[in-house]
Design an enzyme around this catalytic site. Structure first.
Site, PDB file in Angstrom:
ATOM      1  CB  SER A  17      -0.936   0.013   1.211  1.00 30.88           C
ATOM      2  OG  SER A  17      -0.192   0.108   2.424  1.00 30.88           O
TER       3      SER A  17
ATOM      4  CB  CYS B 197      -2.074   8.208   4.813  1.00 24.91           C
ATOM      5  SG  CYS B 197      -1.277   9.809   4.626  1.00 24.91           S
TER       6      CYS B 197
ATOM      7  CB  CYS C 269      10.312  28.302  21.032  1.00 23.84           C
ATOM      8  SG  CYS C 269       8.813  29.147  20.492  1.00 23.84           S
TER       9      CYS C 269
END
Length: 377
Positions: free
Chosen positions: A175, A298, A358
């Site tokens: 796949s 997916c 950050c």
């Protein structure tokens, strides 16, 4: 005013041997591919800016040559405007000079494979010989040898990045072949990193391929990121994305982000590690992972096979720009692509002053702690 005289390569050689100065006005990267023997190598812009530096006698005979004959003609016109009177341009340029087998000399110390393989890069002023050497000395980490990692790895290898570090714990499945172009039918069941090594080595044996059959974790993320110049995120799960982003912030590495979903994709560059408070990190975009039903993978939602190719190529482009320090990277910009409508749009992405990772002066609590805090572990 009379037009500049155009002559063939053989006549140019005859005049050079009779005392004319032959000047090659191509770019340095093109000079690296070879030069007419005893030619003076001066890029056109530099020659036009200060011709007397190389040609002090405006009355001496000068023959100009480039790749195909156009730039040398333009340079000759510029010199005539500066008072030079005995000028000629070589029709067909060095390409024709070489076709006629006229004498030439090496322009660089690199081997013939290097010069031929990267000749189109060497012709670009923004890359050239120095840039290609810089790529050859670079290291890029690609996390994921799947839909995004496949095109990114192929083009980074083709571009001559010296070392690609691949991390993926999966094996090739049938796949995958609809979109993961590193892999083939014959390598179904083979670890993806080994399949990738075979494909990339066949494309460019000059590139070193380092493989790690691992899933990115709090225990190994820093060891993967520490010694590379750029990180390309082709991961398929939020935990890996957060870990990569956090490690890039802590270690001062740029992260090239990409993601796909059905017919849509995204790409950006997160560079908060080197630009604290000015550039965002992945957590500035996604402080918390979306609910599973809002972000199926997916296998659950499907994906147009060519879509990862488009986004992966954008990632490779950004990685090369970062390595060469050219152009404007996608730092602080999120690029959206809609394949059905064939449209790109851009969203500005500022740094979050309250980001737990950050924000300037913020102490990092640790990888496990941050995964647990955002529910991505």
């Amino acid at each position: 005013m009379d037009e500049i005289e155009e002559i063939g390569p053989a006549e140019a050689l005859r005049r050079q041997q009779a005392g004319a100065r032959l000047v090659d006005v191509r770019e340095p990267g093109e000079h690296a591919l070879g030069l007419p023997r005893d030619a003076l190598a001066v890029p056109r812009a530099a020659l036009e800016a200060a011709p007397a530096q190389w040609l002090p006698d405006a009355g001496a005979e000068v023959v100009l040559i480039c790749a195909g004959g156009m730039r040398s003609l333009v340079a000759a016109r510029a010199l005539r405007a500066r008072g030079y009177t005995r000028l000629a341009s070589v029709a067909g340029g060095f390409d024709q000079w070489r076709r006629e087998g006229l004498p030439e000399m090496a322009g660089a110390d690199e081997d013939a494979d290097f010069l031929e393989r990267y000749s189109r890069h060497l012709r670009l002023p923004q890359v050239g010989l120095d840039g290609q050497r810089k790529l050859a000395a670079s290291r890029v980490l690609l996390v994921g040898a799947g839909g995004l990692g496949s095109p990114a790895a192929f083009y980074l290898a083709a571009a001559g990045v010296g070392r690609l570090v691949l991390a993926d714990d999966d094996v090739v499945d049938r796949s995958n072949l609809q979109r993961q172009i590193l892999h083939t039918e014959a390598r179904i069941g083979v670890p993806k990193v080994e399949s990738a090594r075979a494909a990339l080595g066949a494309l460019n044996p000059r590139v070193g391929i380092e493989t790690h059959r691992v899933r990115v974790s709090a225990d190994n993320v820093e060891s993967l990121v520490r010694d590379v110049d750029v990180v390309v995120d082709g991961a398929d799960n939020f935990a890996a994305r957060y870990l990569l982003s956090d490690a890039c912030v802590q270690l001062g590495k740029p992260l090239v982000y990409g993601a796909v979903h059905r017919f849509e994709g995204q790409a950006s560059v997160f560079d908060a590690g080197r630009q604290r408070g000015r550039a965002p990190c992945y957590r500035c975009l996604f402080p918390e992972p979306p609910a599973p039903e809002d972000a199926p993978n997916c296998a659950e939602a499907g994906v147009l096979g060519v879509l990862p190719g488009i986004i992966g190529l954008l990632q490779a482009t950004e990685a090369i720009k970062l390595l060469l320090q050219i152009g404007e990277p996608l730092t602080g910009r999120l690029l959206h692509f809609d394949a059905l409508r064939m449209r790109f749009r851009e969203t500005r992405l500022p740094a979050d002053p309250a980001c737990p990772v950050c924000a300037p002066g913020r102490a990092f609590p640790g990888y496990r702690e941050m995964l647990a805090a955002c529910g991505a572990g």
